[in-house]
Design an enzyme around this catalytic site. Sequence first.
Site, PDB file in Angstrom:
ATOM      1  N   TRP A 104       0.970  -1.182  -0.504  1.00 44.10           N
ATOM      2  CA  TRP A 104       0.370  -0.125  -0.128  1.00 44.10           C
ATOM      3  C   TRP A 104       1.048   1.524  -0.225  1.00 44.10           C
ATOM      4  O   TRP A 104       0.555   2.034  -0.975  1.00 44.10           O
ATOM      5  CB  TRP A 104      -0.810  -0.141   0.948  1.00 44.10           C
ATOM      6  CG  TRP A 104      -2.107  -1.098   1.296  1.00 44.10           C
ATOM      7  CD1 TRP A 104      -2.093  -1.789   1.748  1.00 44.10           C
ATOM      8  CD2 TRP A 104      -2.566  -1.155  -0.077  1.00 44.10           C
ATOM      9  NE1 TRP A 104      -2.630  -3.311   1.130  1.00 44.10           N
ATOM     10  CE2 TRP A 104      -3.215  -2.462   0.360  1.00 44.10           C
ATOM     11  CE3 TRP A 104      -3.720  -0.385  -0.916  1.00 44.10           C
ATOM     12  CZ2 TRP A 104      -4.311  -3.329  -0.500  1.00 44.10           C
ATOM     13  CZ3 TRP A 104      -4.540  -1.079  -1.799  1.00 44.10           C
ATOM     14  CH2 TRP A 104      -5.095  -1.919  -1.346  1.00 44.10           C
ATOM     15  N   ASP A 173      -1.633   6.196   6.221  1.00 44.98           N
ATOM     16  CA  ASP A 173      -2.320   5.870   5.640  1.00 44.98           C
ATOM     17  C   ASP A 173      -3.020   5.142   6.876  1.00 44.98           C
ATOM     18  O   ASP A 173      -1.895   3.766   7.470  1.00 44.98           O
ATOM     19  CB  ASP A 173      -2.091   4.725   4.276  1.00 44.98           C
ATOM     20  CG  ASP A 173      -2.815   3.864   4.016  1.00 44.98           C
ATOM     21  OD1 ASP A 173      -4.311   3.706   4.986  1.00 44.98           O
ATOM     22  OD2 ASP A 173      -3.346   3.187   2.744  1.00 44.98           O
ATOM     23  N   LYS A 197     -12.498  -1.775   7.687  1.00 45.79           N
ATOM     24  CA  LYS A 197     -11.667  -2.419   8.831  1.00 45.79           C
ATOM     25  C   LYS A 197     -11.944  -2.601  10.075  1.00 45.79           C
ATOM     26  O   LYS A 197     -12.704  -3.455  10.345  1.00 45.79           O
ATOM     27  CB  LYS A 197     -10.401  -2.962   8.296  1.00 45.79           C
ATOM     28  CG  LYS A 197      -9.773  -3.280   7.102  1.00 45.79           C
ATOM     29  CD  LYS A 197      -8.407  -2.022   6.494  1.00 45.79           C
ATOM     30  CE  LYS A 197      -8.118  -1.947   5.000  1.00 45.79           C
ATOM     31  NZ  LYS A 197      -7.409  -3.890   4.451  1.00 45.79           N
TER      32      LYS A 197
END
Lengths: 362, 362
Positions: A104, A173, A197
């Site tokens: 990511w 992030d 999540k």
Amino acid sequence: MKEKRIYNFNAGPAALPLSVLEEIQESFLSLNGCGMSITEISHRSKEFDAIIDDAIARTKRLLKLDDKFHVLFLQGGASTQFCMVPMNFLSEGQSADYVSTGTWSQKAIKEAQIQGKKIKVVASSEDKNFSYIPQNIQFSSDARFVHITSNNTIKGTEWASYPDTKGVPLIADMSSDILSRPFDPEPFGLFYAGAQKNMGPAGVCLVVIRDDFLQSVPDNLPTMLKYTTHASKNSMFNTPPCFAIYTVQLVLKWLEETIGGLDKMQELNRKKAQLLYQTIDAGDFYKGTAMPDSRSLMNITFRLPSEELEQKFVKEALANNFAGLKGHRSVGGCRASLYNAVPLEAVQALTDFMVAFERKNR
Amino acid sequence: MKEKRIYNFNAGPAALPLSVLEEIQESFLSLNGCGMSITEISHRSKEFDAIIDDAIARTKRLLKLDDKFHVLFLQGGASTQFCMVPMNFLSEGQSADYVSTGTWSQKAIKEAQIQGKKIKVVASSEDKNFSYIPQNIQFSSDARFVHITSNNTIKGTEWASYPDTKGVPLIADMSSDILSRPFDPEPFGLFYAGAQKNMGPAGVCLVVIRDDFLQSVPDNLPTMLKYTTHASKNSMFNTPPCFAIYTVQLVLKWLEETIGGLDKMQELNRKKAQLLYQTIDAGDFYKGTAMPDSRSLMNITFRLPSEELEQKFVKEALANNFAGLKGHRSVGGCRASLYNAVPLEAVQALTDFMVAFERKNR
């Protein structure tokens, strides 16, 4: 009727608190008796205003954000943030530092590069398959910001504490560990997290942005890609994802009122992760893939002695009602995601299963 | 327990079929008995694959799309499409025609202009407060595309048939009348629709794009803003809004299997709109704001003799369980949105109420 429910270790979308799901179900045809579903009410209604305002207030309380921080709920996931961050904050001549700790991070870096923005990858753990979080990083003193990924869902690593950037604002992030533990928001110019999540269903992304970062957004960007658009309209410049925001609001309420806040949540998350890491470390059948000092409390990645055994493990686990234990398709192996809504009992049941599986298969 | 339900004339988010809401509610804790909620399953699971593939197949059947058309489900609403359309399809030296028929057309035009794209507004109904759809438009023969808004939610107008552009591909924002009637997709290079009116909840946008339009997308755009990214990954480059897509799938199923397709839907929509327009036209108490030949079957806008009476009307209507009758805040007056899921009985009840209200207040 009691519905069948299974132990959900999905990496995202992932487990949600059962009490939240039951509340959504209960009021699904008529939200608070208004005669319409949450999926049918206007985003300009007093019902929805109350939901989004409460979600913002709870986010601010849980994360201890003062009034210089703005809480936004946007669409497009973290992937859209990868593009918006450099677009909004890196003008001609400015440069940013990025730390590369996995898939990511690499995607975030790529989106800055596609736009021709000047960035510097100041540290990377790619040399050891992203199995650790780099330490003692030399940041550029003139960087506009430093971008990090707080938890690496695929590689199972997490920043134990955030790096000292000597005053350069952090951007993070936090998709896979937001609200799992308390942290000091002061060093951050912005952080973002896809909700699917720890916060809610897929389809909404939390963005927290500091006043001074808002003020440097250029005027000439497409309207939907400017943070100022969304901040000035309380995330309702256009129709927001109402159902997703409503679910987030209920999860935040659960986190405050049932769990008791982020200190309590962290304590519980530590207990869950310790139990699983102890089981992994107890012998040489299971082997954790992340370096011990970089281990994630959220995504616990491990291998078995062979790929055949890994496949057998995932298959038998599923037959025993443990879902989501297969590692990400890009790395293989096994992974258990222990997000906030995964109860301690689920981890206890999983570790019991792992001990029994080892006994039968070693 | 029978839940209280009211007549929902919201402009969006709006009414959904009760049977769809009941099915979502019924399976909310355990989707098809899998032990997890639709909000908890992985978007890489076989359960979700079946949902998105079925939603795509039903969209193709309902809209009679052959294989040169790709069906995408994206985030960010029509407002993000306003920006993506010129970004993806207007390169240096190319120009497009736009038709301005109201607030949403104006926003689409603005997003092309912000990017410095060359566009021409070839027709506008702004001279008469957007109360009509322009006819006999001279399109530019070298335009890359012609952009129109098929139905104007705020002004209550709708294209009765699409203009002949002499071979220039059409692009349309169909947010507020998609799937309300059949149309020939052949002249279209792309069309898009925020789901929250005729298709599902807020948080997902249908995009239908033709092969040749996909092929002209430049490589160097941010990944999330390229149509090719989403087309090549079946709308799952990143985590899609699973719950919203699931709801859309159930609405499409209802449209095919309960209503019987778009011809039947159009017949029913005509009946509903005629009933309401007849009530408006019966005297001079109610007055429709759109020109008769441009009237929308979806959003029916009307005025009462005074603003005081309009306020009284909206208030008494709500007390009688008719929600969503206030006109858009930018224009005032009254509006009833008669989307697909609004049943004929609701319109009958509303017209009865209107007749009684007139009798008491004229």
